[in-house]
Design a protein around this motif. Structure first.
Motif, PDB file in Angstrom:
ATOM      1  N   PHE A  92     -12.587 -19.995 -29.696  1.00 48.50           N
ATOM      2  CA  PHE A  92     -13.185 -19.918 -31.023  1.00 48.50           C
ATOM      3  C   PHE A  92     -14.138 -18.728 -31.025  1.00 48.50           C
ATOM      4  CE2 PHE A  92     -15.514 -23.030 -28.457  1.00 48.50           C
ATOM      5  CZ  PHE A  92     -16.806 -22.507 -28.459  1.00 48.50           C
ATOM      6  N   ASP A  93     -14.508 -18.265 -32.195  1.00 51.51           N
ATOM      7  CA  ASP A  93     -15.391 -17.107 -32.304  1.00 51.51           C
ATOM      8  C   ASP A  93     -16.713 -17.393 -31.596  1.00 51.51           C
ATOM      9  OD1 ASP A  93     -14.145 -14.949 -33.667  1.00 51.51           O
ATOM     10  OD2 ASP A  93     -14.133 -16.156 -35.498  1.00 51.51           O
ATOM     11  N   GLY A  94     -17.081 -16.494 -30.688  1.00 49.78           N
ATOM     12  CA  GLY A  94     -18.345 -16.634 -29.980  1.00 49.78           C
ATOM     13  C   GLY A  94     -18.243 -17.375 -28.670  1.00 49.78           C
ATOM     14  N   LEU A  95     -17.052 -17.816 -28.289  1.00 48.93           N
ATOM     15  CA  LEU A  95     -16.894 -18.527 -27.017  1.00 48.93           C
ATOM     16  C   LEU A  95     -17.333 -17.620 -25.865  1.00 48.93           C
ATOM     17  CD1 LEU A  95     -15.776 -20.920 -25.318  1.00 48.93           C
ATOM     18  CD2 LEU A  95     -13.550 -19.766 -25.383  1.00 48.93           C
ATOM     19  N   ASN A  96     -18.149 -18.174 -24.988  1.00 48.33           N
ATOM     20  CA  ASN A  96     -18.694 -17.418 -23.855  1.00 48.33           C
ATOM     21  C   ASN A  96     -18.260 -18.106 -22.570  1.00 48.33           C
ATOM     22  OD1 ASN A  96     -20.179 -15.993 -22.008  1.00 48.33           O
ATOM     23  ND2 ASN A  96     -22.182 -16.654 -22.747  1.00 48.33           N
ATOM     24  N   THR A  97     -17.458 -17.413 -21.757  1.00 51.28           N
ATOM     25  CA  THR A  97     -16.928 -18.018 -20.537  1.00 51.28           C
ATOM     26  C   THR A  97     -17.181 -17.108 -19.341  1.00 51.28           C
ATOM     27  OG1 THR A  97     -14.742 -17.029 -20.879  1.00 51.28           O
ATOM     28  CG2 THR A  97     -15.122 -19.222 -21.801  1.00 51.28           C
ATOM     29  N   VAL A  98     -17.242 -17.722 -18.166  1.00 53.51           N
ATOM     30  CA  VAL A  98     -17.445 -16.968 -16.925  1.00 53.51           C
ATOM     31  C   VAL A  98     -16.546 -17.545 -15.841  1.00 53.51           C
ATOM     32  CG1 VAL A  98     -19.836 -16.303 -17.433  1.00 53.51           C
ATOM     33  CG2 VAL A  98     -19.372 -18.459 -16.232  1.00 53.51           C
ATOM     34  N   SER A  99     -16.182 -16.699 -14.881  1.00 54.21           N
ATOM     35  CA  SER A  99     -15.434 -17.167 -13.719  1.00 54.21           C
ATOM     36  C   SER A  99     -16.398 -17.781 -12.716  1.00 54.21           C
ATOM     37  CB  SER A  99     -14.654 -16.013 -13.093  1.00 54.21           C
ATOM     38  OG  SER A  99     -15.521 -14.927 -12.817  1.00 54.21           O
ATOM     39  N   GLN A 100     -15.857 -18.430 -11.683  1.00 54.69           N
ATOM     40  CA  GLN A 100     -16.676 -19.232 -10.769  1.00 54.69           C
ATOM     41  C   GLN A 100     -16.384 -18.900  -9.307  1.00 54.69           C
ATOM     42  OE1 GLN A 100     -17.067 -23.324 -13.427  1.00 54.69           O
ATOM     43  NE2 GLN A 100     -15.549 -23.271 -11.822  1.00 54.69           N
ATOM     44  N   ASN A 101     -17.276 -19.371  -8.461  1.00 50.34           N
ATOM     45  CA  ASN A 101     -17.078 -19.374  -7.007  1.00 50.34           C
ATOM     46  C   ASN A 101     -16.955 -17.970  -6.417  1.00 50.34           C
ATOM     47  OD1 ASN A 101     -16.919 -21.075  -4.692  1.00 50.34           O
ATOM     48  ND2 ASN A 101     -14.751 -20.587  -4.506  1.00 50.34           N
ATOM     49  N   HIS A 102     -17.859 -17.086  -6.795  1.00 48.89           N
ATOM     50  CA  HIS A 102     -17.864 -15.745  -6.215  1.00 48.89           C
ATOM     51  C   HIS A 102     -19.273 -15.152  -6.315  1.00 48.89           C
ATOM     52  CE1 HIS A 102     -18.064 -14.249 -10.340  1.00 48.89           C
ATOM     53  NE2 HIS A 102     -16.996 -15.003 -10.618  1.00 48.89           N
ATOM     54  N   TRP A 103     -19.505 -14.127  -5.482  1.00 44.10           N
ATOM     55  CA  TRP A 103     -20.747 -13.347  -5.527  1.00 44.10           C
ATOM     56  C   TRP A 103     -20.537 -12.028  -4.808  1.00 44.10           C
ATOM     57  CZ3 TRP A 103     -24.143 -11.108  -2.101  1.00 44.10           C
ATOM     58  CH2 TRP A 103     -25.362 -10.679  -2.653  1.00 44.10           C
ATOM     59  N   PRO A 104     -20.951 -10.924  -5.366  1.00 43.00           N
ATOM     60  CA  PRO A 104     -21.701 -10.773  -6.614  1.00 43.00           C
ATOM     61  C   PRO A 104     -20.832 -10.699  -7.866  1.00 43.00           C
ATOM     62  CG  PRO A 104     -21.543  -8.660  -5.520  1.00 43.00           C
ATOM     63  CD  PRO A 104     -20.888  -9.645  -4.612  1.00 43.00           C
ATOM     64  N   SER A 105     -19.509 -10.428  -7.692  1.00 38.22           N
ATOM     65  CA  SER A 105     -18.651 -10.337  -8.862  1.00 38.22           C
ATOM     66  C   SER A 105     -17.290 -10.916  -8.538  1.00 38.22           C
ATOM     67  CB  SER A 105     -18.511  -8.878  -9.325  1.00 38.22           C
ATOM     68  OG  SER A 105     -17.757  -8.125  -8.389  1.00 38.22           O
ATOM     69  N   ASP A 109     -16.057 -10.012  -4.020  1.00 30.81           N
ATOM     70  CA  ASP A 109     -16.661 -11.287  -3.625  1.00 30.81           C
ATOM     71  C   ASP A 109     -16.923 -11.290  -2.123  1.00 30.81           C
ATOM     72  OD1 ASP A 109     -17.457 -13.924  -3.372  1.00 30.81           O
ATOM     73  OD2 ASP A 109     -15.416 -14.725  -3.459  1.00 30.81           O
ATOM     74  N   VAL A 110     -18.207 -11.450  -1.760  1.00 36.70           N
ATOM     75  CA  VAL A 110     -18.577 -11.469  -0.351  1.00 36.70           C
ATOM     76  C   VAL A 110     -17.884 -12.619   0.375  1.00 36.70           C
ATOM     77  CG1 VAL A 110     -20.498 -11.828   1.252  1.00 36.70           C
ATOM     78  CG2 VAL A 110     -20.777 -10.316  -0.722  1.00 36.70           C
ATOM     79  N   GLY A 111     -17.693 -13.733  -0.326  1.00 38.78           N
ATOM     80  CA  GLY A 111     -17.071 -14.899   0.294  1.00 38.78           C
ATOM     81  C   GLY A 111     -15.643 -14.670   0.740  1.00 38.78           C
ATOM     82  N   ALA A 112     -15.027 -13.560   0.271  1.00 40.33           N
ATOM     83  CA  ALA A 112     -13.653 -13.261   0.660  1.00 40.33           C
ATOM     84  C   ALA A 112     -13.524 -12.989   2.144  1.00 40.33           C
ATOM     85  CB  ALA A 112     -13.134 -12.076  -0.147  1.00 40.33           C
ATOM     86  N   ILE A 113     -14.658 -12.837   2.850  1.00 33.46           N
ATOM     87  CA  ILE A 113     -14.607 -12.663   4.305  1.00 33.46           C
ATOM     88  C   ILE A 113     -13.929 -13.853   4.965  1.00 33.46           C
ATOM     89  CG2 ILE A 113     -16.849 -13.733   4.686  1.00 33.46           C
ATOM     90  CD1 ILE A 113     -15.364 -10.746   6.613  1.00 33.46           C
ATOM     91  N   ASN A 114     -13.940 -15.019   4.290  1.00 31.86           N
ATOM     92  CA  ASN A 114     -13.287 -16.207   4.843  1.00 31.86           C
ATOM     93  C   ASN A 114     -11.773 -16.040   4.937  1.00 31.86           C
ATOM     94  OD1 ASN A 114     -15.795 -17.330   4.887  1.00 31.86           O
ATOM     95  ND2 ASN A 114     -15.406 -18.919   3.350  1.00 31.86           N
ATOM     96  N   ASP A 115     -11.211 -15.167   4.083  1.00 31.22           N
ATOM     97  CA  ASP A 115      -9.752 -15.045   4.041  1.00 31.22           C
ATOM     98  C   ASP A 115      -9.172 -14.522   5.359  1.00 31.22           C
ATOM     99  OD1 ASP A 115      -7.239 -15.223   3.032  1.00 31.22           O
ATOM    100  OD2 ASP A 115      -7.363 -13.427   1.801  1.00 31.22           O
ATOM    101  N   PRO A 116      -9.664 -13.372   5.883  1.00 33.67           N
ATOM    102  CA  PRO A 116      -9.105 -12.933   7.165  1.00 33.67           C
ATOM    103  C   PRO A 116      -9.497 -13.820   8.342  1.00 33.67           C
ATOM    104  CG  PRO A 116     -10.889 -11.491   6.471  1.00 33.67           C
ATOM    105  CD  PRO A 116     -10.580 -12.378   5.304  1.00 33.67           C
ATOM    106  N   LEU A 117     -10.514 -14.684   8.135  1.00 32.14           N
ATOM    107  CA  LEU A 117     -10.936 -15.591   9.200  1.00 32.14           C
ATOM    108  C   LEU A 117     -10.318 -16.979   9.041  1.00 32.14           C
ATOM    109  CD1 LEU A 117     -14.757 -14.673   9.298  1.00 32.14           C
ATOM    110  CD2 LEU A 117     -12.927 -13.795  10.768  1.00 32.14           C
ATOM    111  N   TYR A 118      -9.210 -17.029   8.283  1.00 30.19           N
ATOM    112  CA  TYR A 118      -8.672 -18.340   7.910  1.00 30.19           C
ATOM    113  C   TYR A 118      -8.267 -19.184   9.108  1.00 30.19           C
ATOM    114  CZ  TYR A 118      -3.875 -16.810   8.861  1.00 30.19           C
ATOM    115  OH  TYR A 118      -2.722 -16.377   9.462  1.00 30.19           O
ATOM    116  N   MET A 119      -7.962 -18.548  10.258  1.00 29.50           N
ATOM    117  CA  MET A 119      -7.573 -19.337  11.426  1.00 29.50           C
ATOM    118  C   MET A 119      -8.717 -20.226  11.906  1.00 29.50           C
ATOM    119  SD  MET A 119      -4.405 -18.700  12.033  1.00 29.50           S
ATOM    120  CE  MET A 119      -4.020 -19.085  13.730  1.00 29.50           C
ATOM    121  N   LEU A 120      -9.968 -19.883  11.502  1.00 22.85           N
ATOM    122  CA  LEU A 120     -11.117 -20.701  11.892  1.00 22.85           C
ATOM    123  C   LEU A 120     -11.301 -21.898  10.964  1.00 22.85           C
ATOM    124  CD1 LEU A 120     -13.734 -17.882  12.589  1.00 22.85           C
ATOM    125  CD2 LEU A 120     -12.290 -19.076  14.251  1.00 22.85           C
TER     126      LEU A 120
END
Length: 999
Positions: A92-105, A109-120
C-alpha cells in the motif's frame, strides 16, 4: 516500465501505481501486488540472509509456505513487526519494509563469514561445541548465542493496534477457496445450510488465480471464478471470509480463524481492529487446503533467483510479473513444463528444461520444441553460480545406472524447480486424523478421520482440476446432508486441462562430493541434506529425533517445504520405508499468528478481566471500597462519611451480631452435579459421606488432593436424589471443576454424571443476624421457615420477592443465617427489595473484611488463607468431616502416611495477644523462645488476624507445630515494632455452643 512487468497481464490494477520502500529505497508496484511480486517486478531477488550461514536468500514461493522472504514492516509508531512474509504482504502507499538478519547491510553482511566456515556448524554443533570448558557457558557461549538468535527485531514499544474476537456457529465450514473449496461452499450453500468459507488470500480462487488456462462449464477459469464468487456472495446463508487463515483445528469441530482486517490499508479507519480471531464451532468441516510444491534438493538450491516453478507461474499469471528473462527449469514433475511454457509465451527466453526423468510425455517435449525451448530429459542439476542472484546452472546427464556425466553450464537469471506436490494435511493432522502413506505417489494422504470432516481437492491428493471440482462438490453436498439439509452435488466439466504427473525424488545426483555440497532441505534454518545424513550416522533414526537434532522443520514455516524432502533423505539414509521413519507432528497455528490476535480484547485494563456480580453496581452507588478477590471485584467495606476502614468494619460487625447484616456472596463458585451416580461421585470426591444425605439438606464438604492436603471446601446442598448444588471458594471454582472433570473423564468414566458451572447463573445474598428470619418470612413463598421445619443446614426451592429461589439456611458468621440464591438477572432487584424491607431492623450491608472478622471469631477457615497446601483435615481440626466408614475418596490413602500422623505437625489454633489492643500481622512468624540465637527456629505463622468488635480485643488464627498440645502456652511473634507475646487458645472465640445459629 520494468522489463519484468508484463503489461496487461495478471489480476493487478496496472493503472493504480503503489509506492513503497525497501531498505530505504523507493519502489513502485501495482494495486493488488504483494511485496514479493512488486520487488520481483523491479528485478529485486535478494530479500534477506539465512539464519545460520547468513547466505543471500531470495523468494522461494508465492504463498504462506515461504521460508526465506521474511521482512520487517514499519507501519508507524509502535507498529513495527518482524518476520512478515513478503509473499503474502499486500503493498500500500507508504509501506516501509526492511530486510533482516544482516549487518551492516544486506549486500555486505559480516555474518557471511559463517558460510565458508560451514563445516564447523554441522548438525548438532551446539551440543558438541559449547560443552567445554563448562565455565564458559554463562559468561561466553550463552551471551553469544542469544545475541545471534532470531531473525528480526522485536518491537520495543507497546502495540497501539486493537484486536477483536468473535464466536460463530455454522453448519458447514469450508477451509480453502480453490476449485474444490469454492464448489463445496456453493453446493452446501444451495442446500440452505449456514456456510462459512475462509481463505488466507485477498481473493477467492486458489490455484485458479495462477492457472487460468482451462475452461470450466464452458467458461474461462477466471470468468467461472467471477460467476461462482458472485453466486456465493448473493447467498445470505454464506459468510465469506477472505484474508482469513484457519490456524488450528481442535476437538469437536472447533476451528480457530485469524482474519487480517487492516494490514493492507494505507490509512487505518478510526477504531478499526487490525485482526479478528474467530472461534468457530461447525457441524461439518470441509478441508480444501490445496497442496504445496516441493523444492528439489541439489547443491546451491538456495541462491536468490532459485524458486518453485509453480510460484513463478503464479507471479506471472496472477501478478503479471516475469521472475526472469532467461530462466532455466529443472523438474521431476510435469507441472513445471507448464510454467516454462507460460514464461516463454510472456516473452522470456527459457534457456532449457532439465527433467531428471528419462521419459517425459511426448506432448510436453513437442510443445517445448515448438516454443524454441531446449529439453534435457534424463539430466540432473549439480550446482548453481551467482552471489546475489543466480547467473548460471551446472547440469549433467545421468545414465541408467545413476552415473553422472560431464557437466555443462547454462547461463540464466532464474532457476525454476519442482519436485512435485504435497497435499496440505496440517489441519487434518491437528485433529489426530490418521495419515495414509501412498508408496506409489510418495506422499501422505488423509485417512481415517476423528472429527466430522472431509478432505477434498489437492489436499486429498486430487490434483486434476475436474476431479478436484467433482470431489469438492460431493464433499460440500455430503457435509450439508450430514448437517441435516437436503443437497445433491452438481456436475462440473473441464476443457483444456493438461494432466500432470511426476515422481518424487530425494537428493539429486551430483558430480560434486556430498561432503562439500550445500544442498538445502530447510531453507530457513539452513539445514542441508548432509546434516540429515549426519544425524542418521550419529544414531538418530526417528524423524522426530532427526528434526530436533538438525532443526529441520522447526522454523516459522513449520517445514511446509522441507518436511517431505527431509523424510525422504532420512528414509534413504536409514534404508527403511518413509512410513517407518515417521512423520513430524503438525501443530497449530498453521502459520505464524500475532500475539495480539490471541490476546484480543484482553490487554491494558482488560488484560485480566474484572468480574462483577449483579449487585456490584448497587455497592458502587453506596460508596463501597473494593478489593480484588481472585478475578472478582468485591466490596471490601462500606464507609460512611468520616469513617475509616477500622470504624466501618466495627460498625458492620456490631450491626450483624446485634440485628441484621447482608452480604453479596455471588462470587462463590457454584457447580451443578446431576445424574443417577451423582451421590456416588460426590462420595468419591469429597471426604464426607453423601449417599445418605437426604434431599433438602446441606452438608459442609471438604475436598482434598491426592496428597491428602486440603484443596477446597464449601457448603453442598442435595436438591434431589440425583442433583447436588455444590459451592466452592471464590478462587477455587474453576480449579475444582477442572479437578472433577479430570477424575470423571479419566478415573470414573463409567459414572453417569454431568457437571455444569453455574457460578454466574446465581446471585447469592447472605443474610445474617438475629432478625434474618423476620426479614425474609413475609417475602418467601412455598417454604416453611420455622426452626423445626427448616433447621440449620437445610435447602429448599420456592420464591422470594416473586422470583424463584434456592434458599439455604447456612451461616458463615455464627449467627442465624440464610443464603438467598436467585437467578443472576434478578440479583440487584431482590437485593434492593430485601434492603428496603430490612430498614426497620437497621439492616447493614457489609463487605469482605467484616465477613473475614465474623468467620474468624467462629474459627471458620478460609482455604488458601488459613491453609497453605500442606494442611490436612486433622491439622485444621476438621477430622470430623472425614467419613470414617468410607472405603475411599480422593486423598484418603495419603492421610495414612507416617508423616501425616506425626504429633508435631503444624496445626491450626487460636491466638490471644497479651496486649488486647495489638493486632498481629498476617504472615508474621512465631517462635517459642524470643531470646534464642539468630537464625531463630520458627514454629509457625499467623494466618488470620483481626480486631474483634464483639470481644473488644484482637484475635488471630495461626499454624503452629503441635499447636493443639500447646494450648495455654505462650508463644512470641516478632514484628517490626517489637516482639509480642500471645497465648495459644482454641479456634472458636464467639459462641462456642452455637446457640446463635438456632435462635
Amino acid at each position: 516500465m520494468s522489463t519484468y512487468r508484463v503489461s496487461g497481464k495478471g489480476r493487478v490494477d496496472h493503472n493504480r501505481p503503489v509506492r513503497f520502500t525497501f531498505n530505504g529505497e523507493n519502489f513502485e508496484g501495482r494495486q493488488g501486488d504483494t511485496l514479493a511480486s512488486a520487488l520481483l517486478a523491479n528485478g529485486v531477488h535478494l530479500i534477506g540472509r539465512s539464519f545460520k550461514y547468513h547466505r543471500p536468500r531470495g523468494f522461494l514461493s508465492a504463498g504462506s509456505e515461504e521460508p526465506n522472504a521474511l521482512v520487517g514492516v514499519n507501519r508507524g509508531v509502535g507498529r513495527a513487526e518482524p518476520n512478515t512474509r513478503a509473499t503474502v504482504l499486500e503493498i500500500f502507499d507508504g509501506l516501509n519494509t526492511v530486510s533482516q538478519n544482516h549487518w551492516p547491510s544486506l549486500k555486505r553482511d559480516v555474518g557471511a563469514i559463517n558460510d565458508p566456515l560451514y563445516m564447523l556448524f554441522s548438525a548438532g554443533f551446539y551440543y558438541k561445541t559449547f560443552m567445554w570448558p563448562k565455565s564458559f557457558w554463562n559468561k561466553v557461549y550463552e551471551p553469544i548465542i542469544r545475541g545471534a538468535a532470531g531473525l528480526g527485531k522485536s518491537p520495543a514499544v507497546p502495540d497501539p493496534d486493537t484486536y477483536a474476537s468473535r464466536y460463530a456457529h455454522c453448519d458447514v465450514l469450508v477451509v480453502g477457496s480453490g476449485p474444490a473449496g469454492l464448489v463445496a461452499a456453493l453446493e452446501a450453500g444451495k442446500s440452505g445450510a449456514k456456510v462459512i468459507l475462509v481463505d488466507e488470500s485477498p481473493e477467492f480462487g486458489g490455484s485458479l488465480l495462477g492457472e487460468p488456462d482451462a475452461e470450466i462449464n464452458h467458461l474461462s477459469a477466471w470468468d467461472w471464478l467471477l460467476e461462482t464468487n458472485a453466486a456465493l456472495a448473493a447467498m445470505k446463508n454464506v459468510t465469506l471470509l477472505n484474508r482469513t487463515t484457519a490456524i488450528g483445528y481442535y476437538h469437536q469441530n472447533f476451528v480457530g480463524l485469524c482474519q487480517r482486517l487492516t494490514d493492507h490499508l494505507s490509512e487505518l479507519p478510526d477504531g478499526a481492529p487490525r485482526e479478528r480471531l474467530w472461534k468457530v464451532r461447525a457441524k461439518q468441516v470441509v478441508l480444501a487446503q490445496g497442496s504445496i510444491e516441493k523444492p528439489l534438493v541439489f547443491d546451491g538450491n538456495d541462491r536468490p533467483g532459485v524458486m518453485l516453478a509453480g510460484s513463478a507461474r503464479v507471479y506471472l499469471n496472477r501478478y503479471g510479473v516475469k521472475v526472469g528473462n532467461l530462466p532455466v527449469v529443472v523438474t521431476s514433475h510435469d507441472s513445471a513444463w507448464l510454467a516454462a511454457f507460460d514464461m516463454a509465451q510472456a516473452g522470456a527466453k527459457v534457456a532449457a528444461i532439465v527433467d531428471i526423468r528419462a521419459r517425459v510425455p511426448n506432448y510436453f517435449v513437442k510443445r517445448a520444441r515448438a516454443l524454441g525451448i531446449e529439453t534435457l530429459c534424463g539430466w540432473t542439476i549439480s550446482g548453481t553460480k551467482g552471489r546475489h542472484r543466480v547467473t548460471s546452472v551446472r547440469v549433467n546427464p545421468v545414465s541408467a545406472g545413476g552415473h553422472v556425466g560431464p557437466a555443462r553450464t547454462i547461463a540464466c537469471d532464474a532457476l525454476l524447480m519442482s519436485g512435485g506436490w504435497t497435499p496440505s494435511v496440517h489441519l487434518f493432522s491437528h485433529t489426530k486424523g490418521k495419515l495414509d502413506w501412498s508408496d506409489e505417489r510418495q506422499m501422505f494422504l488423509p485417512g481415517a478421520r476423528t472429527e466430522d470432516s472431509r478432505c477434498a481437492g489437492a489436499g486429498n491428493g486430487k490434483f486434476g482440476l475436474e476431479e478436484s471440482l467433482m470431489e469438492g462438490a460431493s464433499a460440500g453436498a455430503a457435509a450439508a446432508i450430514d448437517a441435516g439439509f437436503s443437497a445433491s452435488a452438481g456436475s462440473y466439466s473441464v476443457e483444456g486441462e493438461v494432466l500432470c504427473i511426476g515422481a518424487s525424488n530425494r537428493e539429486l545426483p551430483s558430480d560434486r562430493s556430498a561432503s562439500w555440497a550445500k544442498a538445502f532441505v530447510d531453507f530457513q534454518n539452513d539445514v542441508t541434506a548432509k546434516d540429515i545424513r549426519l544425524a542418521v550416522r550419529e544414531g538418530f533414526k526417528s524423524i522426530e529425533h532427526i528434526k530436533r537434532y538438525t532443526t529441520t522443520g522447526m522454523a516459522t514455516d513449520q517445514g511446509k517445504t522441507s518436511n517431505m524432502n527431509g523424510l525422504s533423505i532420512a528414509s534413504d539414509a536409514v534404508k527403511r520405508p518413509s512410513p517407518s521413519v515417521g512423520l513430524t507432528t503438525f501443530r497449530p497455528p498453521y502459520t505464524p499468528t500475532t500475539f495480539g490476535a490471541f490476546a484480543g480484547y484482553n490487554r491494558g485494563d482488560l488484560f485480566e478481566v474484572t468480574r462483577k456480580t449483579a449487585i456490584d453496581s448497587w455497592a458502587e452507588e453506596k460508596g463501597a471500597v473494593y478489593e480484588p478477590v481472585s478475578l472478582w471485584r468485591r466490596a471490601w467495606y462500606f464507609s460512611k462519611q468520616g469513617e475509616d476502614m477500622h470504624q466501618a468494619v466495627a460498625r458492620e460487625c456490631r450491626a450483624t451480631r446485634q440485628s441484621l447484616g447482608m452480604f453479596d456472596a455471588s462470587t462463590l463458585g457454584k457447580i451443578e452435579i446431576v445424574g443417577p451416580d451423582a451421590a456416588e461421585f460426590m462420595n468419591r470426591m469429597y471426604t464426607n459421606a453423601w449417599t445418605k444425605l437426604a434431599p433438602g439438606r446441606l452438608r459442609y464438604g471438604l475436598l482434598l488432593g491426592e496428597d491428602g492436603f486440603i484443596r477446597d471446601d464449601g457448603v453442598i446442598g442435595r436438591l434431589s436424589t440425583d442433583r447436588f448444588h455444590v459451592t466452592t471458594t471464590t478462587g477455587g471454582a474453576a480449579r475444582v471443576l477442572a479437578m472433577m472433570e479430570d477424575y470423571l473423564q479419566t478415573e470414573w468414566p463409567d459414572l453417569k454424571v454431568w457437571l455444569t458451572s453455574t457460578t454466574e447463573q446465581w446471585a447469592v445474598i447472605a443474610l445474617n443476624g438475629p432478625n434474618a428470619r423476620k426479614l425474609i418470612e413475609p417475602l418467601v413463598e412455598g417454604i416453611d421457615l420455622a426452626n423445626e421445619a427448616f433447621p440449620h443446614m437445610s435447602v429448599a426451592e420456592g420464591r422470594i420477592c416473586g422470583v424463584p429461589t434456592r434458599l439455604f439456611r447456612v451461616s458463615f458468621t455464627g449467627e442465624l443465617g440464610f443464603e438467598v440464591n436467585v437467578p443472576a438477572r434478578y440479583g440487584r432487584a431482590v437485593w434492593e427489595a430485601l434492603y428496603d424491607a430490612g430498614r426497620k431492623y437497621g439492616i447493614t450491608p457489609y463487605g469482605t473484611e467484616t465477613m473475614h472478622v465474623l468467620r474468624a471469631e467462629k474459627g471458620y477457615i478460609i482455604v488458601g488463607q488459613d491453609t497453605d497446601g500442606t494442611v490436612t483435615p486433622e491439622d485444621a481440626s476438621l477430622a470430623w468431616a472425614i467419613g470414617k466408614t468410607k472405603p475411599d475418596f480422593v486423598g484418603k490413602r495419603s492421610l495414612t502416611r507416617p508423616d501425616m500422623l506425626m504429633a508435631d505437625r503444624k496445626q491450626l489454633v487460636g491466638l490471644l495477644t497479651s496486649d488486647p489492643k495489638t493486632v498481629l500481622e498476617e504472615g508474621a512468624q512465631i517462635v517459642l523462645d524470643p531470646n534464642q540465637k539468630v537464625p531463630m527456629k520458627m514454629v509457625g505463622h499467623v494466618t488470620s488476624s483481626y480486631w474483634s468488635e464483639t470481644l473488644g480485643r484482637s484475635i488471630a488464627l495461626a499454624i503452629v507445630e503441635g499447636g493443639r498440645a500447646k494450648e495455654g502456652q505462650t508463644v512470641h511473634v516478632p514484628m517490626p515494632d517489637k516482639t509480642h507475646s500471645a497465648e495459644i487458645v482454641g479456634m472458636v472465640f464467639v459462641d462456642p455452643e452455637n446457640k446463635r445459629l438456632n435462635v
